[in-house]
Design a protein around this motif. Structure first.
Motif, mmCIF file in Angstrom:
data_model
loop_
_atom_site.group_PDB
_atom_site.id
_atom_site.type_symbol
_atom_site.label_atom_id
_atom_site.label_comp_id
_atom_site.label_asym_id
_atom_site.label_seq_id
_atom_site.Cartn_x
_atom_site.Cartn_y
_atom_site.Cartn_z
ATOM 1 N N SER A 452 0.797 -1.224 0.000
ATOM 2 C CA SER A 452 0.000 0.000 0.000
ATOM 3 C C SER A 452 0.830 1.275 0.000
ATOM 4 O O SER A 452 0.410 2.279 -0.562
ATOM 5 N N PHE A 453 1.977 1.252 0.627
ATOM 6 C CA PHE A 453 2.722 2.500 0.795
ATOM 7 C C PHE A 453 3.905 2.604 -0.157
ATOM 8 O O PHE A 453 4.198 3.680 -0.679
ATOM 9 N N PHE A 454 4.583 1.504 -0.365
ATOM 10 C CA PHE A 454 5.741 1.535 -1.251
ATOM 11 C C PHE A 454 5.406 0.830 -2.562
ATOM 12 O O PHE A 454 4.393 0.180 -2.692
ATOM 13 N N GLY A 455 6.243 0.963 -3.504
ATOM 14 C CA GLY A 455 5.980 0.394 -4.818
ATOM 15 C C GLY A 455 5.631 1.484 -5.814
ATOM 16 O O GLY A 455 5.698 2.688 -5.540
ATOM 17 N N GLU A 456 5.231 1.060 -7.000
ATOM 18 C CA GLU A 456 4.936 2.002 -8.080
ATOM 19 C C GLU A 456 3.685 2.815 -7.767
ATOM 20 O O GLU A 456 2.646 2.267 -7.366
ATOM 21 N N ALA A 457 3.773 4.121 -7.931
ATOM 22 C CA ALA A 457 2.649 5.003 -7.615
ATOM 23 C C ALA A 457 1.522 4.821 -8.623
ATOM 24 O O ALA A 457 1.755 4.686 -9.823
ATOM 25 N N ASP A 458 0.295 4.825 -8.126
ATOM 26 C CA ASP A 458 -0.882 4.688 -8.972
ATOM 27 C C ASP A 458 -1.405 6.084 -9.313
ATOM 28 O O ASP A 458 -1.636 6.902 -8.409
ATOM 29 N N PRO A 459 -1.610 6.415 -10.598
ATOM 30 C CA PRO A 459 -2.093 7.754 -10.981
ATOM 31 C C PRO A 459 -3.433 8.109 -10.340
ATOM 32 O O PRO A 459 -3.762 9.288 -10.201
ATOM 33 N N ARG A 460 -4.203 7.093 -9.934
ATOM 34 C CA ARG A 460 -5.501 7.381 -9.319
ATOM 35 C C ARG A 460 -5.367 8.163 -8.023
ATOM 36 O O ARG A 460 -6.306 8.841 -7.601
ATOM 37 N N TRP A 461 -4.201 8.063 -7.380
ATOM 38 C CA TRP A 461 -4.038 8.711 -6.076
ATOM 39 C C TRP A 461 -3.190 9.965 -6.169
ATOM 40 O O TRP A 461 -2.669 10.441 -5.164
ATOM 41 N N ALA A 462 -3.091 10.511 -7.382
ATOM 42 C CA ALA A 462 -2.298 11.732 -7.559
ATOM 43 C C ALA A 462 -2.906 12.930 -6.832
ATOM 44 O O ALA A 462 -2.212 13.891 -6.503
ATOM 45 N N HIS A 463 -4.216 12.866 -6.552
ATOM 46 C CA HIS A 463 -4.885 13.998 -5.906
ATOM 47 C C HIS A 463 -4.790 13.972 -4.386
ATOM 48 O O HIS A 463 -5.179 14.939 -3.722
ATOM 49 N N LEU A 464 -4.279 12.889 -3.831
ATOM 50 C CA LEU A 464 -4.265 12.763 -2.375
ATOM 51 C C LEU A 464 -3.342 13.797 -1.730
ATOM 52 O O LEU A 464 -2.280 14.129 -2.258
ATOM 53 N N THR A 465 -3.764 14.287 -0.595
ATOM 54 C CA THR A 465 -2.941 15.225 0.188
ATOM 55 C C THR A 465 -2.441 14.521 1.438
ATOM 56 O O THR A 465 -3.036 13.555 1.906
ATOM 57 N N ASP A 466 -1.354 15.023 1.990
ATOM 58 C CA ASP A 466 -0.763 14.415 3.182
ATOM 59 C C ASP A 466 -1.559 14.808 4.429
ATOM 60 O O ASP A 466 -2.569 15.511 4.357
ATOM 61 N N LEU A 467 -1.090 14.377 5.560
ATOM 62 C CA LEU A 467 -1.784 14.630 6.819
ATOM 63 C C LEU A 467 -1.924 16.122 7.095
ATOM 64 O O LEU A 467 -1.045 16.925 6.734
ATOM 65 N N SER A 468 -3.005 16.487 7.746
ATOM 66 C CA SER A 468 -3.195 17.868 8.177
ATOM 67 C C SER A 468 -2.275 18.157 9.367
ATOM 68 O O SER A 468 -1.742 17.230 9.991
ATOM 69 N N PRO A 469 -2.063 19.432 9.716
ATOM 70 C CA PRO A 469 -1.218 19.752 10.879
ATOM 71 C C PRO A 469 -1.694 19.077 12.162
ATOM 72 O O PRO A 469 -0.878 18.618 12.960
ATOM 73 N N VAL A 470 -3.009 19.015 12.367
ATOM 74 C CA VAL A 470 -3.533 18.362 13.574
ATOM 75 C C VAL A 470 -3.196 16.875 13.558
ATOM 76 O O VAL A 470 -2.737 16.316 14.565
ATOM 77 N N GLU A 471 -3.425 16.219 12.424
ATOM 78 C CA GLU A 471 -3.121 14.793 12.324
ATOM 79 C C GLU A 471 -1.633 14.524 12.495
ATOM 80 O O GLU A 471 -1.237 13.551 13.154
ATOM 81 N N LYS A 472 -0.804 15.386 11.919
ATOM 82 C CA LYS A 472 0.644 15.221 12.099
ATOM 83 C C LYS A 472 1.037 15.389 13.561
ATOM 84 O O LYS A 472 1.893 14.659 14.078
ATOM 85 N N GLY A 473 0.417 16.359 14.246
ATOM 86 C CA GLY A 473 0.731 16.583 15.652
ATOM 87 C C GLY A 473 0.369 15.383 16.519
ATOM 88 O O GLY A 473 1.165 14.942 17.360
ATOM 89 N N VAL A 474 -0.826 14.841 16.305
ATOM 90 C CA VAL A 474 -1.268 13.681 17.087
ATOM 91 C C VAL A 474 -0.394 12.471 16.779
ATOM 92 O O VAL A 474 0.105 11.786 17.687
ATOM 93 N N ALA A 475 -0.181 12.196 15.481
ATOM 94 C CA ALA A 475 0.629 11.044 15.096
ATOM 95 C C ALA A 475 2.067 11.195 15.594
ATOM 96 O O ALA A 475 2.675 10.232 16.082
ATOM 97 N N GLY A 476 2.616 12.392 15.482
ATOM 98 C CA GLY A 476 3.983 12.637 15.947
ATOM 99 C C GLY A 476 4.126 12.414 17.445
ATOM 100 O O GLY A 476 5.115 11.826 17.911
ATOM 101 N N ALA A 477 3.134 12.857 18.219
ATOM 102 C CA ALA A 477 3.174 12.646 19.672
ATOM 103 C C ALA A 477 3.130 11.166 20.013
ATOM 104 O O ALA A 477 3.871 10.687 20.890
#
Length: 507
Positions: A452-477
């Motif tokens: 799911s995370f590594f390997g050849e990128a699928d063009p279908r997911w080109a629009h995806l955005t990364d985690l929001s600042p809140v999500e990054k803060g929670v995950a980082g903690a």
């Protein structure tokens, strides 16, 4: 009396009161401004987080025993029901765990737009119930708070959850909510029967009470016959074991995980399943030690099945949430095995595993929830090359996965190593099987990361955005906690070992 002393004397009462009062006050926030409910829930959960840290730090592991105790008298003879509060070395880390996950869950629940006020009312009530179970020393109130923690799950999943449509496989959120409720209510019936049996026996012994300290003393004096304990302990073992995901009563858990919204999945896997294991320790082992000793070979056998069945089931899943759901069943098997060893290292490892798995699985559900919010799919065979678009999510998930498979330097390694050590000392063949389960965990975690995370990128997911600042803060903690406990587990273990040593004195 200064402010600090006042807080110290009332900390346990406040940590139960704050989320419950917060739930009631949330009802008065404006429906027209749904963000108000979220902001107020953040404030309430931040207060509970501060109190949980205070309680853990204030616990004196050198003195041991129950601390920060307080009794609010309610009903006298013959019922003798009182709100008796106190924490020991086992409860204090779990109070901290609930404070951390409740705060993180509220933060990531910013995506709840529909009837958000009602959502946070139920979420805070659930958090208050969990705190209550961990800090009360009265069986009546323990059961009350246990139900308060469990019952909101039905609405939280049934109203705000999501249905799974995976090819020909379909599970509605209503199905997940109803299945969860039926299993947990059935378990609660067994628990209540066991509680009443102990109360009636205490009445016959001339001291009717629900006070857990008094009941524990009666058990040690022999007021509870060995025969009584042998048939009461299985009621607690199965009743609480249902919530802990004990095989074969675990089937509600993966379906509940999958149907629940992100914040509820975090609390469900991170804290609620720990209530079941805690109940076996606190009620079953403490109040019926002779029954516990007789039934531990059965419990460790079921725990071993949990480890292997959960791991192989997770390996066969195609839905990200189902993988984590069955992984939780497997990891709770380590908790059950550690408890059943009745060895200080094994039981200490079980409590540390509760804390470690709570943080780890909450982190995983934050990340899976973020992926699903953006891609609207959780099929690991379709999600390819996410690292190209969601680098932060990939990094955090890799850390959580490595903690799950027990990589040295992360919290999962310390906890599992202690459980394995205790099991090797007491049940060598089952310990070998548990180690094999850990190897299977490595297979499905690494395969999931590769697909799911590594390997050849699928063009279908080109629009995806990364985690929001809140999500990054929670995950980082959460990641920092996993690393900190893995590198320096001493602050947790010295508290846990104090509680475990006191618990095992009667065995």
């Amino acid at each position: 009396m200064d402010f600090f002393t006042a807080i110290e004397q009332s900390a346990l009462f406040l940590i139960v009161l704050a989320p419950i009062a917060g739930a009631l006050l949330t009802m008065f926030t404006s429906r027209e401004r749904p963000q108000d409910a979220w902001h107020f829930a953040i404030l309430v959960s931040a207060i509970t987080l501060a109190l949980s840290i205070f309680i853990f730090v204030q616990y004196d592991f050198r003195a041991g025993g129950y601390q920060l105790t307080h009794i609010f008298r309610w009903l006298g003879y013959p019922l003798d029901i009182n709100l008796s509060l106190g924490v020991d070395g086992i409860a204090a880390p779990l109070v901290l765990l609930n404070g951390i996950i409740l705060f993180g869950g509220v933060l990531v629940a910013q995506t709840i737009k529909r009837r958000s006020r009602d959502f946070f009312v139920l979420l805070l009530a659930l958090g208050g119930g969990v705190f209550g179970v961990f800090v009360v020393r009265d069986l009546f109130f323990l059961f009350f708070f246990y139900e308060l923690a469990v019952l909101p799950m039905y609405l939280l999943i049934g109203v705000w959850g999501s249905s799974t449509d995976f090819g020909t496989f379909r599970r509605t959120k209503e199905y997940g909510a109803m299945k969860l409720m039926l299993f947990l209510v059935a378990g609660s019936v067994l628990i209540w029967v066991g509680i009443l049996a102990l109360y009636v026996q205490a009445w016959k012994a001339g001291a009717p009470t629900f006070d857990m300290s008094t009941l524990a003393e009666m058990a040690q004096r022999g007021d509870f016959s060995e025969g009584l304990q042998r048939w009461v302990f299985p009621l607690f073992m199965i009743g609480f074991g249902v919530l802990a995901g004990l095989w074969p009563f675990h089937t509600w858990s993966p379906d509940g995980h999958v149907a629940a919204p992100t914040a509820v999945s975090m609390l469900h896997a991170g804290v609620l399943m720990k209530l079941g294991a805690y109940g076996i320790i606190r009620v079953g082992m403490e109040l019926t030690p002779a029954g516990a000793e007789a039934w531990m070979p059965v419990l460790i056998g079921l725990g071993t099945v949990n480890v292997l069945y959960g791991a192989f089931s997770a390996m066969s899943q195609g839905d990200l949430k189902y993988v984590i759901g069955y992984s939780s069943v497997s990891h709770m098997g380590y908790v059950i095995m550690g408890i059943a060893t009745l060895h200080p290292i094994g039981v200490g490892g079980a409590v540390l595993q509760m804390f470690s798995h709570g943080i780890m699985t909450a982190l995983m559900f934050v990340l899976v929830g973020a992926i699903y919010d953006r891609a609207h799919i959780r099929d690991i065979n379709v999600l390819n090359g996410l690292v190209k678009r969601m680098g932060a999510a990939t990094f955090f998930f890799a850390i959580a996965g490595l903690a799950s498979l027990g990589l040295p330097g992360l919290s999962g390694f310390v906890a599992e190593f202690m459980v394995f050590t205790g099991a090797f000392k007491e049940y060598l063949p089952l310990a070998v099987l548990a180690v094999a389960g850990a190897a299977v965990t490595a297979v499905y975690i690494l395969r999931l990361l590769a697909r799911s995370f590594f390997g050849e990128a699928d063009p279908r997911w080109a629009h995806l955005t990364d985690l929001s600042p809140v999500e990054k803060g929670v995950a980082g903690a959460f990641v920092l906690i996993l690393i900190a406990v893995g590198v320096w587990p001493e602050p947790l273990l010295r508290v846990i070992n104090t509680g475990v040593a006191s618990l095992l004195k009667v065995f």
